[in-house]
Design a protein around this motif. Structure first.
Motif, PDB file in Angstrom:
ATOM      1  N   MET A 258       7.854  -3.658   2.683  1.00 52.59           N
ATOM      2  CA  MET A 258       7.522  -2.823   3.832  1.00 52.59           C
ATOM      3  C   MET A 258       8.744  -2.033   4.274  1.00 52.59           C
ATOM      4  O   MET A 258       9.861  -2.539   4.273  1.00 52.59           O
ATOM      5  N   ASN A 259       8.532  -0.763   4.656  1.00 54.97           N
ATOM      6  CA  ASN A 259       9.639   0.068   5.099  1.00 54.97           C
ATOM      7  C   ASN A 259       9.252   0.775   6.380  1.00 54.97           C
ATOM      8  O   ASN A 259       8.104   0.766   6.801  1.00 54.97           O
ATOM      9  N   SER A 260      10.258   1.414   7.000  1.00 54.26           N
ATOM     10  CA  SER A 260      10.042   2.051   8.296  1.00 54.26           C
ATOM     11  C   SER A 260       9.578   3.493   8.172  1.00 54.26           C
ATOM     12  O   SER A 260       9.511   4.201   9.169  1.00 54.26           O
ATOM     13  N   ASN A 261       9.256   3.939   6.952  1.00 52.70           N
ATOM     14  CA  ASN A 261       8.683   5.271   6.768  1.00 52.70           C
ATOM     15  C   ASN A 261       7.173   5.163   6.955  1.00 52.70           C
ATOM     16  O   ASN A 261       6.416   4.947   6.011  1.00 52.70           O
ATOM     17  N   PHE A 262       6.735   5.321   8.197  1.00 55.20           N
ATOM     18  CA  PHE A 262       5.340   5.058   8.520  1.00 55.20           C
ATOM     19  C   PHE A 262       4.408   6.192   8.110  1.00 55.20           C
ATOM     20  O   PHE A 262       3.202   6.097   8.313  1.00 55.20           O
ATOM     21  N   SER A 263       4.944   7.261   7.536  1.00 57.22           N
ATOM     22  CA  SER A 263       4.078   8.353   7.091  1.00 57.22           C
ATOM     23  C   SER A 263       3.352   8.003   5.797  1.00 57.22           C
ATOM     24  O   SER A 263       2.388   8.672   5.425  1.00 57.22           O
ATOM     25  N   GLN A 264       3.827   6.949   5.102  1.00 54.78           N
ATOM     26  CA  GLN A 264       3.183   6.508   3.870  1.00 54.78           C
ATOM     27  C   GLN A 264       2.390   5.222   4.130  1.00 54.78           C
ATOM     28  O   GLN A 264       2.866   4.329   4.832  1.00 54.78           O
ATOM     29  N   PRO A 265       1.173   5.117   3.569  1.00 54.66           N
ATOM     30  CA  PRO A 265       0.382   3.892   3.760  1.00 54.66           C
ATOM     31  C   PRO A 265       1.135   2.664   3.252  1.00 54.66           C
ATOM     32  O   PRO A 265       1.735   2.696   2.172  1.00 54.66           O
ATOM     33  N   GLN A 266       1.115   1.608   4.031  1.00 58.52           N
ATOM     34  CA  GLN A 266       1.760   0.367   3.624  1.00 58.52           C
ATOM     35  C   GLN A 266       0.953  -0.824   4.102  1.00 58.52           C
ATOM     36  O   GLN A 266       0.163  -0.728   5.042  1.00 58.52           O
ATOM     37  N   ARG A 267       1.183  -1.941   3.409  1.00 59.41           N
ATOM     38  CA  ARG A 267       0.450  -3.160   3.718  1.00 59.41           C
ATOM     39  C   ARG A 267       1.281  -4.050   4.641  1.00 59.41           C
ATOM     40  O   ARG A 267       2.449  -3.785   4.904  1.00 59.41           O
ATOM     41  N   GLN A 268       0.640  -5.116   5.078  1.00 62.90           N
ATOM     42  CA  GLN A 268       1.333  -6.099   5.887  1.00 62.90           C
ATOM     43  C   GLN A 268       2.240  -6.944   4.990  1.00 62.90           C
ATOM     44  O   GLN A 268       2.243  -6.802   3.765  1.00 62.90           O
ATOM     45  N   SER A 269       3.009  -7.840   5.604  1.00 65.74           N
ATOM     46  CA  SER A 269       3.873  -8.732   4.832  1.00 65.74           C
ATOM     47  C   SER A 269       3.016  -9.610   3.923  1.00 65.74           C
ATOM     48  O   SER A 269       1.966 -10.113   4.338  1.00 65.74           O
TER      49      SER A 269
ATOM     50  N   LYS B 238      -8.491  -9.314   2.051  1.00 65.84           N
ATOM     51  CA  LYS B 238      -8.237  -8.689   3.354  1.00 65.84           C
ATOM     52  C   LYS B 238      -6.840  -8.084   3.392  1.00 65.84           C
ATOM     53  O   LYS B 238      -6.641  -6.974   3.893  1.00 65.84           O
ATOM     54  N   TYR B 239      -5.872  -8.834   2.873  1.00 64.35           N
ATOM     55  CA  TYR B 239      -4.498  -8.325   2.824  1.00 64.35           C
ATOM     56  C   TYR B 239      -4.421  -7.083   1.944  1.00 64.35           C
ATOM     57  O   TYR B 239      -3.800  -6.080   2.305  1.00 64.35           O
ATOM     58  N   LEU B 240      -5.072  -7.132   0.794  1.00 61.59           N
ATOM     59  CA  LEU B 240      -4.979  -6.056  -0.182  1.00 61.59           C
ATOM     60  C   LEU B 240      -5.607  -4.763   0.335  1.00 61.59           C
ATOM     61  O   LEU B 240      -5.130  -3.662   0.026  1.00 61.59           O
ATOM     62  N   ASN B 241      -6.664  -4.887   1.133  1.00 61.56           N
ATOM     63  CA  ASN B 241      -7.410  -3.710   1.577  1.00 61.56           C
ATOM     64  C   ASN B 241      -7.021  -3.242   2.975  1.00 61.56           C
ATOM     65  O   ASN B 241      -7.672  -2.349   3.520  1.00 61.56           O
ATOM     66  N   PHE B 242      -5.988  -3.833   3.551  1.00 63.57           N
ATOM     67  CA  PHE B 242      -5.542  -3.433   4.892  1.00 63.57           C
ATOM     68  C   PHE B 242      -4.264  -2.603   4.762  1.00 63.57           C
ATOM     69  O   PHE B 242      -3.225  -3.102   4.317  1.00 63.57           O
ATOM     70  N   THR B 243      -4.335  -1.337   5.147  1.00 65.36           N
ATOM     71  CA  THR B 243      -3.159  -0.467   5.146  1.00 65.36           C
ATOM     72  C   THR B 243      -3.098   0.300   6.457  1.00 65.36           C
ATOM     73  O   THR B 243      -4.116   0.491   7.130  1.00 65.36           O
TER      74      THR B 243
ATOM     75  N   LYS C  97      -9.261  -0.676   6.431  1.00 65.65           N
ATOM     76  CA  LYS C  97      -9.479  -2.097   6.184  1.00 65.65           C
ATOM     77  C   LYS C  97     -10.904  -2.323   5.703  1.00 65.65           C
ATOM     78  O   LYS C  97     -11.743  -1.412   5.717  1.00 65.65           O
ATOM     79  N   GLY C  98     -11.184  -3.561   5.278  1.00 72.08           N
ATOM     80  CA  GLY C  98     -12.524  -3.916   4.831  1.00 72.08           C
ATOM     81  C   GLY C  98     -12.560  -4.283   3.367  1.00 72.08           C
ATOM     82  O   GLY C  98     -11.852  -3.688   2.545  1.00 72.08           O
TER      83      GLY C  98
END
Length: 504
Positions: free
Chosen positions: A1-12, A68-73, A87-88
Motif C-alpha cells: 500500500m502507498n500514499s498515492n491515492f489516485s491509483q486503486p489499492q487494496r487493504q493490508s 472480499k479482500y481481493l475485490n475491495f479497492t 467492493k463485492g
C-alpha cells in the motif's frame, strides 16, 4: 500500500484476518438458533462428521474473506473530486463520494485489529445515516494520510485540525486532552446507570433457566418434583433472596465491566473546529464532533449520579433525514461521567453558551390518565384475558401482577411530574424521565419542521402535542395546552425565518 491515492489499492493483506473475523461473526449471528440446537444435540452426531463440517465451514469463510479482500479497492478520483470504493464478490458495487460531502472521517481499532497492527477508517457524509464507507484494514500511517486528504477535499481550512491522535509524539504534545474522564468516574457511572435494563435482562435469563429446569424434571418421568422433599417455606424464602441478591450483584458487575471496557481512557481533545473523542479498552474509537453539526444535546442523570456529581451527555449530529428516532438514538455520541464543570465547558463549546431555563410549560393532567391506560390498565387487562381465555398456564405468574402494577404506577407518576418544557430566546429545553432525568437542548435555528397535532376528541380540553424535527432527530412534548403550544410554534417559526444562523 502507498500514499498515492489516485491509483486503486487494496487493504493490508493481513487484514484478511479481520475480514475472516467479520464474516465468521456475521455467519454465527445469522445461524445462532441452529447452532444452539446443534450444540445441544452434539452427543447424537458422529465426531468425525462434526469435525468435517466445522473444517468445511471455516474453509468456506476463509475463502469468502479472501475474496472480499481481493475485490475491495479504493482511490481518489482527482478529476471528479470523489472518493471511490469498489467492493463485492458476486454483486459488484461502486461507491463514489463527493469530497465536499464528507463530514467526518474516523480512525478506529478493534481488539483483533490491534493484535495484527491495522486500523479501520470510516467515512460519514452529509445526508447519510451512519458510516458511508468503512475500510476495515489499513496501516495507521496510511490511514492518517488518507484522512487528511479526504478532509482537505471536504474543507481546506480544517486539514490541520483533524490529525489522528497518536500520529506522532509532536501531535500528541500539541493535542493534549482538555477533558479526561477518570477511571473513578467510569466506576461511578458503571454502578449508577443502566441497571434497570440489565436487571430485567438477567431476571428474564434466570426465569428461562428455571423454566428449562422444570421442563427437564418433567421430561425425566418423575411424578412429583424431587426438589419438593427438600424445600420448605424458609428455604424457599432464603433461595429467592439469594437469587435476587445475585441478580443485583451481577447487574452491577456487568454494567461496571461494560462501562470500563467501552469508555476506558476517555479523552476529549479540543481542536480549532471541533472536539476529538478517543476511548476504548479493547476497541479503540476516535470520533470528531463539530459544533455546527450538533443538532440536539441531551444531559441525563439519576438520583445517585446527582449525588456523585455525574452527568451523561448524548450528542446527536446532523445525519440522514430518513433516519428514524431509534436509529438517531443509537448513533448518538455519548460522553459518560462528566462532572458539573466539565458538562458546562462542553455545553459552552457545543452550543456557544450554557442554556438556562425560561418560561415553563407543564403537561395537562390528562397525560397521566392516558399513560395509566397505556402502561397499566391495558397490559394487565391483556394478561387476564389470555390467562383466563387462551393460555391458562400463565395464571401461575399472576402473583407478579400487583408488583408490576405498583412499579408501573410509580414510574408513570414520576414521569408525569418530571415532564416539562422550558423556552427562552436561545434554547428549547425538554425535560423527561421517571428515574433517569434527561434534558434535551435545541437551538431554534436547528429546527427543520414543526408538527402540531390535536385530535378531534382533544379540542374540548384544548390539549395537543408538538414535535420539533431536526436533522439529528425529533423531540415531542404533550399533552399540553394547545393554545400555548400554538403561540410557541409561531414564535419558533418566526425565529427560524429571521435568524442569520444556519442549521449546519
Amino acid at each position: 500500500m502507498n500514499s498515492n491515492f489516485s491509483q486503486p489499492q487494496r487493504q493490508s493483506l493481513i487484514g484478511v484476518v479481520v475480514m475472516f473475523a467479520d464474516t465468521f461473526q456475521g455467519t454465527a449471528r445469522a445461524l445462532w438458533p441452529f447452532l444452539i440446537v446443534w450444540i445441544w444435540k452434539i452427543d447424537q452426531y458422529n465426531k468425525l462428521y462434526i469435525a468435517l463440517v466445522v473444517l468445511s465451514v471455516i474453509l468456506l469463510i476463509a475463502i469468502v474473506a479472501y475474496l472480499k479482500y481481493l475485490n475491495f479497492t479504493f482511490f481518489l478520483d482527482e478529476k471528479n473530486e470523489e472518493f471511490v470504493v469498489r467492493k463485492g464478490i458476486l454483486n459488484k458495487s461502486r461507491i463514489a463520494i463527493p469530497l465536499d460531502k464528507i463530514q467526518q472521517v474516523n480512525i478506529n481499532q478493534s481488539f483483533i485489529q490491534r493484535l495484527i497492527g491495522v486500523h479501520a477508517l470510516e467515512v460519514d457524509t452529509a445526508g447519510s445515516n451512519g458510516k458511508e464507507v468503512s475500510i476495515r484494514a489499513i496501516k495507521e500511517s496510511l490511514a492518517v494520510s488518507l484522512k487528511e486528504r479526504l478532509l482537505e477535499g471536504a474543507q481546506e481550512a480544517i486539514a490541520d485540525d483533524n490529525e489522528f491522535a497518536g500520529e506522532s509524539s509532536q501531535a500528541k504534545q500539541a493535542n493534549r486532552p482538555f477533558i479526561q474522564i477518570s477511571l473513578l468516574s467510569l466506576v461511578k457511572t458503571g454502578i449508577t446507570s443502566n441497571y434497570i435494563r440489565s436487571f430485567a435482562v438477567l431476571l428474564a435469563f434466570m426465569i428461562t433457566i428455571f423454566q428449562n429446569l422444570e421442563e427437564f424434571i418433567n421430561a425425566s418421568g418423575y411424578d412429583d418434583n424431587p426438589l419438593d422433599n427438600y424445600i420448605n417455606a424458609d428455604v424457599l424464602l432464603q433461595f429467592i433472596s439469594f437469587i435476587v441478591a445475585a441478580i443485583i450483584f451481577l447487574t452491577l458487575v456487568v454494567n461496571l465491566v461494560r462501562t470500563i471496557v467501552r469508555y476506558y481512557n476517555f479523552r476529549i481533545t479540543k481542536q480549532q473546529n471541533g472536539l476529538l473523542l478517543s476511548y476504548g479498552l479493547l476497541n479503540t474509537k476516535n470520533t470528531i464532533i463539530r459544533p455546527e453539526k450538533v443538532q440536539v444535546v441531551t444531559v441525563g442523570r439519576n438520583y445517585f449520579q446527582k449525588k456523585f456529581n455525574l452527568n451523561d451527555l448524548k450528542i446527536r449530529q446532523a445525519s440522514g433525514m430518513e433516519a428514524n428516532d431509534r436509529d438517531q438514538s443509537k448513533s448518538a455520541i455519548e460522553i459518560p461521567g462528566c462532572n458539573e464543570t466539565e458538562k458546562n465547558v462542553l455545553l459552552q463549546f457545543l452550543l456557544e453558551k450554557i442554556p438556562e431555563r425560561g418560561v415553563m410549560l407543564k403537561p395537562n393532567f390528562r397525560k397521566i390518565i392516558f399513560e395509566t391506560f397505556k402502561f397499566l390498565i391495558i397490559p394487565i387487562g391483556i394478561f387476564f384475558l389470555f390467562a383466563f381465555k387462551f393460555t391458562p398456564f400463565i395464571k401461575e405468574y399472576i402473583v407478579f401482577v400487583p408488583i408490576y402494577g405498583v412499579f408501573a404506577a410509580i414510574l408513570i407518576y414520576f414521569a408525569f411530574r418530571n415532564s416539562r418544557l422550558f423556552v427562552t430566546d436561545d434554547f428549547i429545553i425538554k425535560q423527561s424521565g421517571a428515574w433517569d432525568i434527561d434534558n434535551d437542548y435545541i437551538a431554534p435555528h436547528k429546527i427543520q419542521t414543526i408538527s402540531l397535532k390535536q385530535f378531534f376528541w382533544q379540542k374540548g380540553s384544548d390539549v395537543g402535542i408538538v414535535t420539533l424535527h431536526t436533522a439529528g432527530g425529533t423531540i415531542s412534548f404533550g399533552l399540553a395546552n394547545f393554545t400555548k403550544l400554538n403561540q410557541l410554534v409561531n414564535y419558533w417559526l418566526w425565529q427560524v425565518e429571521t435568524t442569520d444562523k444556519h442549521w449546519m
